[in-house]
Design a protein around this motif. Structure first.
Motif, mmCIF file in Angstrom:
data_model
loop_
_atom_site.group_PDB
_atom_site.id
_atom_site.type_symbol
_atom_site.label_atom_id
_atom_site.label_comp_id
_atom_site.label_asym_id
_atom_site.label_seq_id
_atom_site.Cartn_x
_atom_site.Cartn_y
_atom_site.Cartn_z
ATOM 1 N N GLY A 244 0.789 -1.218 0.000
ATOM 2 C CA GLY A 244 0.000 0.000 0.000
ATOM 3 C C GLY A 244 0.816 1.260 0.000
ATOM 4 O O GLY A 244 0.339 2.305 0.418
ATOM 5 N N LYS A 261 0.292 9.028 0.915
ATOM 6 C CA LYS A 261 -0.069 8.238 2.093
ATOM 7 C C LYS A 261 -1.532 7.901 2.113
ATOM 8 O O LYS A 261 -2.358 8.557 1.468
ATOM 9 C CB LYS A 261 0.242 9.084 3.344
ATOM 10 N N GLY A 262 -1.857 6.910 2.877
ATOM 11 C CA GLY A 262 -3.266 6.617 3.141
ATOM 12 C C GLY A 262 -3.666 5.191 2.888
ATOM 13 O O GLY A 262 -4.547 4.677 3.565
ATOM 14 N N LEU A 263 -3.039 4.530 1.937
ATOM 15 C CA LEU A 263 -3.480 3.179 1.610
ATOM 16 C C LEU A 263 -3.040 2.198 2.666
ATOM 17 O O LEU A 263 -1.961 2.299 3.211
ATOM 18 C CB LEU A 263 -2.893 2.737 0.272
ATOM 19 N N ALA A 264 -3.927 1.230 2.944
ATOM 20 C CA ALA A 264 -3.593 0.211 3.929
ATOM 21 C C ALA A 264 -3.387 -1.145 3.289
ATOM 22 O O ALA A 264 -2.862 -2.039 3.936
ATOM 23 C CB ALA A 264 -4.714 0.111 4.958
#
Lengths: 381, 336
Positions: A244, A261-264
């Protein structure tokens, strides 16, 4: 249904077989799926625009069917059997003037002509992970996969690839570097091709030079890079990996410009907008995220309940920005009128001072005014 | 005295204002207000009058006039009676930021997704669970005892010594022998600290951080050892989509039909992203009262990553990875 599909600017394919359309301006997501036939073998593997006007979406599923969805009408208009599951999943789908090109994991690349059942077949090697079409020269496609180096094919002469990449030199232990091409991108306005590998490398190849090895090789992270996309501005590439992590890499030096940023979860689909500095990403964490490439901030985040496999951005984002542009134009005009008014007046500075003075008085009275309002309220009480 | 005169004149003007303003507020506000005026400014006085609370130095007994004092006292009593109900204290669970992935029970798409995912074979009663428990290489005493106790808690569980084998090679052998789960307990400095739970045919792999392990010897007021009966399973507070996946993973560890004769229950309680495992034996004393005895080991888990497919930490695709700096920035946001 038609109204819903006409406003959607992002199209996504999910693992449950549902085609999802998202309208970012209205912040709504819609599911488009055929009645009562949801099953796992309808899982969407690839998606492509059916025509340059972006009025049709071609959806390729695991069971070997390619469905055509019309964005104007909002329904699936055609289904075509293009292979069977024993050959593997679809790894690429493309459209030329009169035919459709499909490629499966076993390496069978087929050109399906409109209206006739004859197909031209090319074997591109086993273990194909991706097939991508050159948007400026639509008869050229590139394929690559696990232990299957990058090959560029010209469909008018399908017997031999016009370019086969050579592996990089042995590493510092004098061992062969493994090859695993995961995603391919054609750089517009030039002959170059960018690939991202499962061994966290980004390679740029130039078929116009005699050098078959990569012209540029860059590394990012420690996890396999799963998706790649080229933004409208030249010189950079956006890649995503299975953890991610999304990064913008500079193609001149091979350095990381920044991370989004932000994806898991793992990035399965990545696409940059054709003209705006936006990138849409979707993955296994069931979210669609749209980031801005200039300041790397998150613009939109939409929860879509299934794991997502592919994403398609339409040029329709321009609608929302068109509205903003017209607003700006009005403001500019108003400002121009005001400027004219100010120019005709003699003493500009004094008036501004007076205005400032008036503002101060206003603030002073404002305080008393508030007190007066409080008094009034109490009287009412 | 000048000041007094000044105050009286001010108070007169104030009184007029007040009578217009506040008819309910008793005029006996005057006396303390006069004192206050000199000390504080207008604004604070306004504040004290605007709120329902009296200035702190005021008390009903200071009013000299008996009738006014009595009416004030009655008013005070009335207000105390009508006092607002006891406030609910704010806790982190109350203030939890609403997670948009929270599963709605009537959602068809999620129901279809769950009905056809990797656990559907278990939930459709096509397979029975069979668990292989192993550790990291060369485990020390505490971990070994923990594995043995886990094997008594989970039915159809077998403990095997690791022998330094690679998990990627162990997995095909487990599949061929019909195992449905592989549980690897990682050890660090003689204490178990990690758990890899891999659903076997091709299922997701979850990696947890294990903490606060209490073995049976260390439990206070514990009952006798658990019997061979299949326990019931309680899964608490797994609300989000990720929580649902993890909850189903835990549910699929245990066989379908619990044997209520055994009166044993295994609980996985999720709170603030920590999963607490407890194993109890219960007995109903009458319809409303239950007595419980804690048996079995207790431990706490925290999810670190959920990977799609069997164990492949290098090349596998992750469905969810815990990223501390992005996800732990807010104290009120939880993911399970």
């Amino acid at each position: 249904m038609a109204a819903k599909s006409q406003i959607c600017s992002v199209w996504l394919g999910s693992e449950t077989g549902i085609l999802k359309g998202v309208s970012l301006t209205k912040k709504q997501a819609f599911n488009f799926c055929e009645m009562s036939c949801m099953s796992r073998d309808q899982e969407v593997c690839v998606m492509a625009w059916g025509d340059p006007h972006e009025s049709e979406v071609l959806v390729g599923s695991v069971n070997g069917t390619v469905k055509t969805f019309s964005t104007d009408k909002g329904i699936f208009t055609a289904t075509r059997e293009c292979g069977d599951p024993s050959q593997g999943r679809f790894t690429g789908l493309a459209v030329t003037d009169s035919s459709m090109i499909t490629c499966v994991e076993s390496g069978l690349l087929k050109v399906w002509k409109e209206g006739s059942t004859e197909t031209a077949e090319v074997n591109v090697g086993n273990g194909v992970c991706r097939m991508q079409q050159n948007q400026s020269q639509r008869h050229r496609v590139a394929t690559g996969g696990k232990e299957n180096p990058l090959k560029v094919w010209d469909l008018e002469r399908p017997d031999k690839p016009i370019f086969t990449a050579k592996n990089v030199a042995h590493d510092w232990l004098d061992m062969r570097v493994p090859v695993w091409v995961r995603d391919i991108g054609f750089i517009p306005d030039s002959d170059k091709i960018v690939t991202c590998t499962g061994h966290h490398q980004v390679c740029v190849y130039d078929p116009s030079t005699p050098q078959r090895r990569p012209v540029l090789e860059a590394q990012f992270g420690e996890y396999p890079l799963t998706a790649l996309s080229l933004p409208a501005s030249q010189g950079t590439v956006v890649v995503g990996n299975s953890h991610g992590e999304l990064a913008i890499l500079d193609l001149r030096k091979g350095l990381v410009c920044g991370c989004l940023k932000g994806l898991a979860g793992a990035v399965r689909g990545l696409q940059c907008h054709p003209s705006l500095p936006l990138v849409a990403s979707c993955g296994l964490d069931r979210f669609l995220r749209v980031h801005s490439l200039e300041d790397r901030s998150l613009q939109h985040k939409v929860y879509l309940k299934s794991r997502l496999n592919c994403v398609l951005l339409s040029s329709r984002e321009l609608e929302s920005s068109n509205a903003d542009v017209s607003g700006d134009v009005e403001e500019v005009k108003a400002e121009e009128e005001e400027d004219e008014v100010w120019d005709t007046m003699e003493t500009v500075t004094e008036k501004s001072k007076k205005r400032a003075a008036q503002k101060d008085k206003a603030t002073a009275t404002g305080v008393d005014g508030e007190k007066k309002r409080k008094l009034i309220k109490k009287k009412v009480m | 005295m000048d000041s007094n005169e000044a105050t009286t004149s001010e108070s007169v003007s104030k009184k007029k204002g007040k009578t217009k303003k506040v008819k309910r507020k008793v005029k006996s506000d005057e006396a303390p207000v006069q004192e206050m005026e000199q000390a504080e400014g207008e604004e604070t006085e306004k504040k004290s009058e605007s709120g329902p609370c009296f200035p702190p130095t005021f008390s009903v007994s200071e009013i000299k006039n008996k009738q006014r004092r009595h009416s004030m006292f009655l008013k005070l009593k009335e207000e105390k009676r009508k006092a607002p109900p006891k406030e609910v204290p704010k806790t982190i669970e109350n203030q939890r930021i609403y997670d948009e992935t929270t599963v709605n029970p009537e959602d068809e798409e999620v129901a279809f997704d769950e009905g056809t995912d990797e656990f559907s074979a278990y939930f459709n009663r096509l397979t029975n669970p069979k668990v292989l428990i192993t550790t990291s290489d060369r485990p020390r005493g505490r971990t070994v005892r923990f594995c043995e106790q886990l094997a008594t808690v989970i039915p159809h569980a077998h403990v095997y010594y690791r022998r330094g084998l690679a998990l990627k090679r162990v997995i095909p052998q487990c599949v061929s022998r019909g195992f449905t789960y592989l549980m690897v307990i990682n050890e660090d400095r003689k204490v178990p600290n990690g758990l890899v739970l891999c659903h076997l045919p091709d299922g997701p792999t979850a990696h947890f951080k294990v903490s606060n392990v209490r073995l049976r010897k260390e439990m206070k007021r514990r009952g006798k050892d658990p019997t061979e009966h299949v326990p019931e399973v309680i899964l608490n507070n797994f609300t989000t989509r990720l929580g649902h996946s993890i909850g189903r993973m835990f549910a699929a560890l245990f066989p379908h039909d619990p044997q209520f004769v055994g009166r044993q229950v295994a609980t996985f309680h999720n709170q603030r992203d920590f999963i607490f495992f407890r194993f109890h034996r219960y007995i109903f004393k009458n319809e409303k009262k239950v007595g419980i005895q804690e048996l079995g080991p207790r431990f706490t888990l925290k999810l670190r990553s959920l990977q799609k497919g069997t164990f492949d930490s290098k090349f596998g695709e992750y469905e969810w990875v815990h990223k501390r700096h992005e996800m732990d920035s807010s104290r009120r946001k939880f993911h399970l």
